[in-house]
Design a protein around this motif. Structure first.
Motif, PDB file in Angstrom:
ATOM      1  N   ILE A  76     -12.567  -6.462 -19.278  1.00 44.91           N
ATOM      2  CA  ILE A  76     -11.343  -7.007 -18.706  1.00 44.91           C
ATOM      3  C   ILE A  76     -10.171  -6.079 -18.977  1.00 44.91           C
ATOM      4  N   GLY A  77     -10.122  -5.503 -20.170  1.00 50.55           N
ATOM      5  CA  GLY A  77      -9.053  -4.556 -20.479  1.00 50.55           C
ATOM      6  C   GLY A  77      -9.056  -3.373 -19.530  1.00 50.55           C
ATOM      7  N   GLY A  78     -10.246  -2.830 -19.240  1.00 52.77           N
ATOM      8  CA  GLY A  78     -10.345  -1.718 -18.308  1.00 52.77           C
ATOM      9  C   GLY A  78      -9.910  -2.092 -16.904  1.00 52.77           C
ATOM     10  N   LEU A  79     -10.321  -3.291 -16.437  1.00 55.07           N
ATOM     11  CA  LEU A  79      -9.933  -3.744 -15.108  1.00 55.07           C
ATOM     12  C   LEU A  79      -8.422  -3.959 -15.005  1.00 55.07           C
ATOM     13  N   VAL A  80      -7.831  -4.492 -16.066  1.00 54.04           N
ATOM     14  CA  VAL A  80      -6.390  -4.723 -16.060  1.00 54.04           C
ATOM     15  C   VAL A  80      -5.640  -3.393 -16.005  1.00 54.04           C
ATOM     16  N   LEU A  81      -6.119  -2.387 -16.738  1.00 49.80           N
ATOM     17  CA  LEU A  81      -5.475  -1.071 -16.688  1.00 49.80           C
ATOM     18  C   LEU A  81      -5.611  -0.447 -15.302  1.00 49.80           C
ATOM     19  N   LEU A  82      -6.776  -0.604 -14.674  1.00 50.19           N
ATOM     20  CA  LEU A  82      -6.952  -0.094 -13.314  1.00 50.19           C
ATOM     21  C   LEU A  82      -6.007  -0.791 -12.346  1.00 50.19           C
ATOM     22  N   PHE A  83      -5.801  -2.083 -12.544  1.00 46.22           N
ATOM     23  CA  PHE A  83      -4.874  -2.829 -11.699  1.00 46.22           C
ATOM     24  C   PHE A  83      -3.446  -2.323 -11.882  1.00 46.22           C
ATOM     25  N   ALA A  84      -3.085  -1.999 -13.134  1.00 50.70           N
ATOM     26  CA  ALA A  84      -1.754  -1.449 -13.396  1.00 50.70           C
ATOM     27  C   ALA A  84      -1.567  -0.111 -12.678  1.00 50.70           C
ATOM     28  N   VAL A  85      -2.605   0.728 -12.705  1.00 53.44           N
ATOM     29  CA  VAL A  85      -2.537   2.015 -12.007  1.00 53.44           C
ATOM     30  C   VAL A  85      -2.397   1.802 -10.503  1.00 53.44           C
ATOM     31  N   ALA A  86      -3.151   0.840  -9.957  1.00 53.73           N
ATOM     32  CA  ALA A  86      -3.069   0.552  -8.523  1.00 53.73           C
ATOM     33  C   ALA A  86      -1.670   0.074  -8.132  1.00 53.73           C
ATOM     34  N   LEU A  87      -1.058  -0.763  -8.979  1.00 52.04           N
ATOM     35  CA  LEU A  87       0.304  -1.211  -8.711  1.00 52.04           C
ATOM     36  C   LEU A  87       1.282  -0.044  -8.767  1.00 52.04           C
ATOM     37  N   ARG A  88       1.103   0.822  -9.759  1.00 47.79           N
ATOM     38  CA  ARG A  88       2.011   1.961  -9.902  1.00 47.79           C
ATOM     39  C   ARG A  88       1.897   2.906  -8.717  1.00 47.79           C
ATOM     40  N   MET A  89       0.698   3.074  -8.173  1.00 41.61           N
ATOM     41  CA  MET A  89       0.486   3.954  -7.027  1.00 41.61           C
ATOM     42  C   MET A  89       0.732   3.256  -5.697  1.00 41.61           C
ATOM     43  N   ARG A  90       1.112   1.965  -5.781  1.00 40.11           N
ATOM     44  CA  ARG A  90       1.399   1.159  -4.583  1.00 40.11           C
ATOM     45  C   ARG A  90       0.208   1.147  -3.623  1.00 40.11           C
ATOM     46  N   ALA A  91      -0.979   0.961  -4.188  1.00 39.47           N
ATOM     47  CA  ALA A  91      -2.186   0.921  -3.374  1.00 39.47           C
ATOM     48  C   ALA A  91      -2.170  -0.262  -2.409  1.00 39.47           C
ATOM     49  N   ASP A  92      -1.547  -1.366  -2.799  1.00 37.67           N
ATOM     50  CA  ASP A  92      -1.481  -2.533  -1.929  1.00 37.67           C
ATOM     51  C   ASP A  92      -0.672  -2.243  -0.681  1.00 37.67           C
ATOM     52  N   GLU A  93       0.425  -1.494  -0.820  1.00 40.13           N
ATOM     53  CA  GLU A  93       1.244  -1.162   0.333  1.00 40.13           C
ATOM     54  C   GLU A  93       0.503  -0.227   1.286  1.00 40.13           C
ATOM     55  N   ARG A  94      -0.215   0.735   0.722  1.00 39.78           N
ATOM     56  CA  ARG A  94      -0.970   1.659   1.558  1.00 39.78           C
ATOM     57  C   ARG A  94      -2.091   0.937   2.299  1.00 39.78           C
ATOM     58  N   LEU A  95      -2.690  -0.061   1.640  1.00 39.90           N
ATOM     59  CA  LEU A  95      -3.727  -0.852   2.293  1.00 39.90           C
ATOM     60  C   LEU A  95      -3.160  -1.610   3.489  1.00 39.90           C
ATOM     61  N   ARG A  96      -1.980  -2.209   3.325  1.00 41.76           N
ATOM     62  CA  ARG A  96      -1.354  -2.919   4.440  1.00 41.76           C
ATOM     63  C   ARG A  96      -1.002  -1.962   5.573  1.00 41.76           C
ATOM     64  N   GLU A  97      -0.568  -0.751   5.217  1.00 43.72           N
ATOM     65  CA  GLU A  97      -0.237   0.232   6.249  1.00 43.72           C
ATOM     66  C   GLU A  97      -1.482   0.632   7.034  1.00 43.72           C
ATOM     67  N   ARG A  98      -2.603   0.824   6.338  1.00 43.80           N
ATOM     68  CA  ARG A  98      -3.840   1.181   7.038  1.00 43.80           C
ATOM     69  C   ARG A  98      -4.304   0.055   7.952  1.00 43.80           C
ATOM     70  N   ARG A  99      -4.142  -1.180   7.491  1.00 45.85           N
ATOM     71  CA  ARG A  99      -4.505  -2.317   8.339  1.00 45.85           C
ATOM     72  C   ARG A  99      -3.642  -2.356   9.590  1.00 45.85           C
ATOM     73  N   ALA A 100      -2.354  -2.063   9.436  1.00 48.60           N
ATOM     74  CA  ALA A 100      -1.462  -2.060  10.589  1.00 48.60           C
ATOM     75  C   ALA A 100      -1.838  -0.966  11.576  1.00 48.60           C
ATOM     76  N   VAL A 101      -2.230   0.211  11.044  1.00 52.16           N
ATOM     77  CA  VAL A 101      -2.641   1.315  11.917  1.00 52.16           C
ATOM     78  C   VAL A 101      -3.903   0.943  12.677  1.00 52.16           C
ATOM     79  N   ARG A 102      -4.889   0.359  11.980  1.00 50.39           N
ATOM     80  CA  ARG A 102      -6.125  -0.048  12.649  1.00 50.39           C
ATOM     81  C   ARG A 102      -5.850  -1.093  13.731  1.00 50.39           C
ATOM     82  N   LYS A 103      -4.946  -2.012  13.431  1.00 51.64           N
ATOM     83  CA  LYS A 103      -4.608  -3.045  14.409  1.00 51.64           C
ATOM     84  C   LYS A 103      -3.933  -2.434  15.622  1.00 51.64           C
ATOM     85  N   ALA A 104      -3.061  -1.455  15.392  1.00 51.20           N
ATOM     86  CA  ALA A 104      -2.367  -0.804  16.508  1.00 51.20           C
ATOM     87  C   ALA A 104      -3.348  -0.022  17.378  1.00 51.20           C
ATOM     88  N   ARG A 105      -4.351   0.610  16.749  1.00 54.53           N
ATOM     89  CA  ARG A 105      -5.345   1.348  17.524  1.00 54.53           C
ATOM     90  C   ARG A 105      -6.238   0.420  18.327  1.00 54.53           C
TER      91      ARG A 105
END
Length: 235
Positions: A76-105
């Motif tokens: 759990i500690g490792g998963l939580v640290l990975l989640f912190a890294v994902a938040l810091r890199m704004r992976a969630d925002e990039r995922l939403r952007e990719r979804r928007a691009v796929r939808k537009a295509r």
């Protein structure tokens, strides 16, 4: 003390805070917030006691030194640290952007919606809560509030200490009261002083919009490092 710190960490849950703000904006806010809180407490307490019963036979024999105990901390500690890294890199925002691009295509002839009007930009849980139906909000409370990282660690610690069923239940109840404080306090405030409560919750929501990501990163880092160090010490 460890359980208290874990409960306070679990209480700072962005999805819960966002749900409270959404429900406060609905006409039947007291009824809806009560339904959401009831669903959350039922699933959280029920699953918590079930997990304790499942984990206790192995943990009560070896305590904090058991393989299940320290490996759970490390995992759990490792998963939580990975989640912190994902938040810091704004992976969630990039995922939403990719979804928007796929939808537009996929639908090139459909003009893109403004971000504030695009339902895909909002989590499904928030879209459901905004419908204003008491049964749906209750079911959403059941679906959203499954045990998170801090709560799972707390449940493991309770099981390892080999408490009686009554004491385990009491600890789980206290943990959940603290964990759901951001829903319980506004609900009590709505019954006592509705207008000041709504203003304070809206102000808190604006603060979390600006600072929520950084708060979540810090909390995840602290919890992740704590669990990994404890797991290594007990291995």
């Amino acid at each position: 003390m460890s359980l208290l710190l874990l409960a306070l960490e679990a209480a700072i849950y962005p999805t819960l805070i966002a749900a409270v703000v959404i429900l406060l904006a609905q006409p039947k806010r007291v009824r809806l917030l009560s339904a959401y809180l009831a669903g959350g407490l039922i699933i959280s307490i029920g699953l918590g006691m079930l997990l304790i019963e499942v984990a206790q036979p192995e943990l009560q024999q070896q305590g904090s030194k058991s393989t299940l105990s320290w490996t759970t901390d490390l995992a759990i500690g490792g998963l939580v640290l990975l989640f912190a890294v994902a938040l810091r890199m704004r992976a969630d925002e990039r995922l939403r952007e990719r979804r928007a691009v796929r939808k537009a295509r996929k639908h090139p002839d459909v003009p893109p919606e403004p971000p504030e009007e695009n339902e895909d930009a909002e989590p499904w849980s928030q879209r459901i809560l905004s419908k204003g139906s008491t049964p749906i909000v209750f079911l959403a409370g059941l679906a959203i509030n499954v045990p998170g990282a801090a709560y799972l660690v707390a449940l493991k610690d309770i099981a390892a200490d080999n408490y009686s069923t009554g004491k385990s239940l009491a600890l789980v109840l206290v943990f959940n009261v603290i964990m759901f404080a951001f829903a319980e306090i506004p609900l009590a405030g709505l019954l006592i002083a509705p207008e000041p409560t709504e203003r304070r919750v809206n102000a808190a929501n604006e603060w979390f919009k600006r600072n929520g990501r950084n708060v979540a990163i810090v909390i995840c880092l602290i919890l992740g490092v704590y669990l990994i160090v404890r797991g290594i010490v007990n291995s």
